[in-house]
Design an enzyme around this catalytic site. Structure first.
Site, PDB file in Angstrom:
ATOM      1  N   TYR A  54      -2.300  -0.626  10.277  1.00 46.50           N
ATOM      2  CA  TYR A  54      -2.399  -0.797   8.925  1.00 46.50           C
ATOM      3  C   TYR A  54      -1.063  -0.416   8.090  1.00 46.50           C
ATOM      4  O   TYR A  54      -0.694  -1.233   7.524  1.00 46.50           O
ATOM      5  CB  TYR A  54      -3.417  -0.071   8.408  1.00 46.50           C
ATOM      6  CG  TYR A  54      -3.726  -0.238   6.842  1.00 46.50           C
ATOM      7  CD1 TYR A  54      -4.300  -1.479   6.289  1.00 46.50           C
ATOM      8  CD2 TYR A  54      -3.451   0.716   5.957  1.00 46.50           C
ATOM      9  CE1 TYR A  54      -4.257  -1.588   4.852  1.00 46.50           C
ATOM     10  CE2 TYR A  54      -3.433   0.733   4.678  1.00 46.50           C
ATOM     11  CZ  TYR A  54      -3.949  -0.680   4.017  1.00 46.50           C
ATOM     12  OH  TYR A  54      -4.040  -0.737   2.779  1.00 46.50           O
TER      13      TYR A  54
ATOM     14  N   SER B  74       0.862  -1.153  -0.294  1.00 45.21           N
ATOM     15  CA  SER B  74      -0.156  -0.029   0.204  1.00 45.21           C
ATOM     16  C   SER B  74       0.882   1.211  -0.172  1.00 45.21           C
ATOM     17  O   SER B  74       2.046   1.161   0.571  1.00 45.21           O
ATOM     18  CB  SER B  74      -0.702   0.075   1.153  1.00 45.21           C
ATOM     19  OG  SER B  74      -1.435   1.265   1.539  1.00 45.21           O
TER      20      SER B  74
END
Length: 252
Positions: A155, A142
């Site tokens: 995350y 990501s």
């Protein structure tokens, strides 16, 4: 080289980037093994693949469970005898929240799916690819794995781990015909992405800082799928351990 007899396994195939990439693989001649925890959306993707004239199977799996991972690998081999490409894509997002309010169970859930799921997938696919002497693995990290976002530290940490694992494994297997790379999507319009806005409305918590969308728009899952297709193919034959951003300059 024709993709006609090549096999691609895609986790998180039921929606978003996983679905778009599965369809893209099918359009380019790959047989696709679709893996998702959600049977309904996974079967929907299979129908979309078949509507494009593609061939594939769906396997329900929790990527954080070792026996489920072994099962989807075994089923791929039982059905197609090989795995040429592995798009190790399944992942979940964290709700925006102050660091100290993150529940330990939430931390474990994110790490289980985003890190352990990637680890287990690679562990068992690499064994198959070593016997073949060839293969391409693309992990989904990501933009948050490169530049952390405000209020989703866990995350961000999970995606940093994916990048570390990608680079570390790439070094080990680069001389064995197995190329391991990662894509870092950012600001892509997927169900996961849409849920972030919904959660902020529900909780009323908005981070102090939000990323700037410099292109003036968000990305489409198909735009990430094109990058994955490139990394899967021989066109990227000298790429191993590469971290490819598809984020409209979010991390710059």
């Amino acid at each position: 080289m024709s993709n006609e007899n090549q096999v691609a396994v895609v986790t998180g195939a039921g929606s978003g980037i996983g679905r778009a990439t599965s369809i893209k693989f099918a359009e380019n001649g790959y047989k696709v093994v679709l893996v998702d925890f959600n049977e309904v959306t996974g079967q929907e993707t299979l129908k979309l693949v078949q509507n494009k004239g593609g061939e594939g199977i769906f396997i329900k799996a929790d990527v954080s469970k070792e026996e489920d991972v072994q099962n989807y690998i075994n089923q791929a081999i039982d059905n197609y005898d090989r795995i040429d490409v592995f798009f190790n894509n399944a992942g979940i997002i964290q709700k925006f929240a102050p660091f100290t309010t993150v529940d330990t169970k939430e931390y474990e859930r994110i790490m289980d799916i985003n890190v352990k799921g990637i680890f287990l997938g690679m562990k068992y696919v690499i064994q198959v690819m070593e016997k073949q002497g060839k293969g391409s693995i693309i992990n989904t990290a990501s933009s948050a794995g490169i530049r952390p976002e405000h209020s989703i530290a866990v995350y961000s940490a999970s995606k940093h781990a994916v990048i570390g694992m990608t680079k570390g494994a790439a070094i080990e297997y680069a001389n064995k015909g197995i190329r391991i790379n990662a894509v870092c999507p950012g600001g892509i319009v997927t169900p996961l992405f849409k849920s972030v806005g919904e959660t902020m409305e529900e909780t009323g918590y908005v981070p102090e800082e939000m990323s700037r969308v410099r292109m003036g728009r968000h990305g489409e899952p198909e735009e990430v799928a094109e990058a994955v297709l490139f990394l899967a193919s021989d066109k990227s034959s000298f790429m191993a351990g590469s971290i490819v951003t598809v984020d409209g300059s979010l991390t710059v």
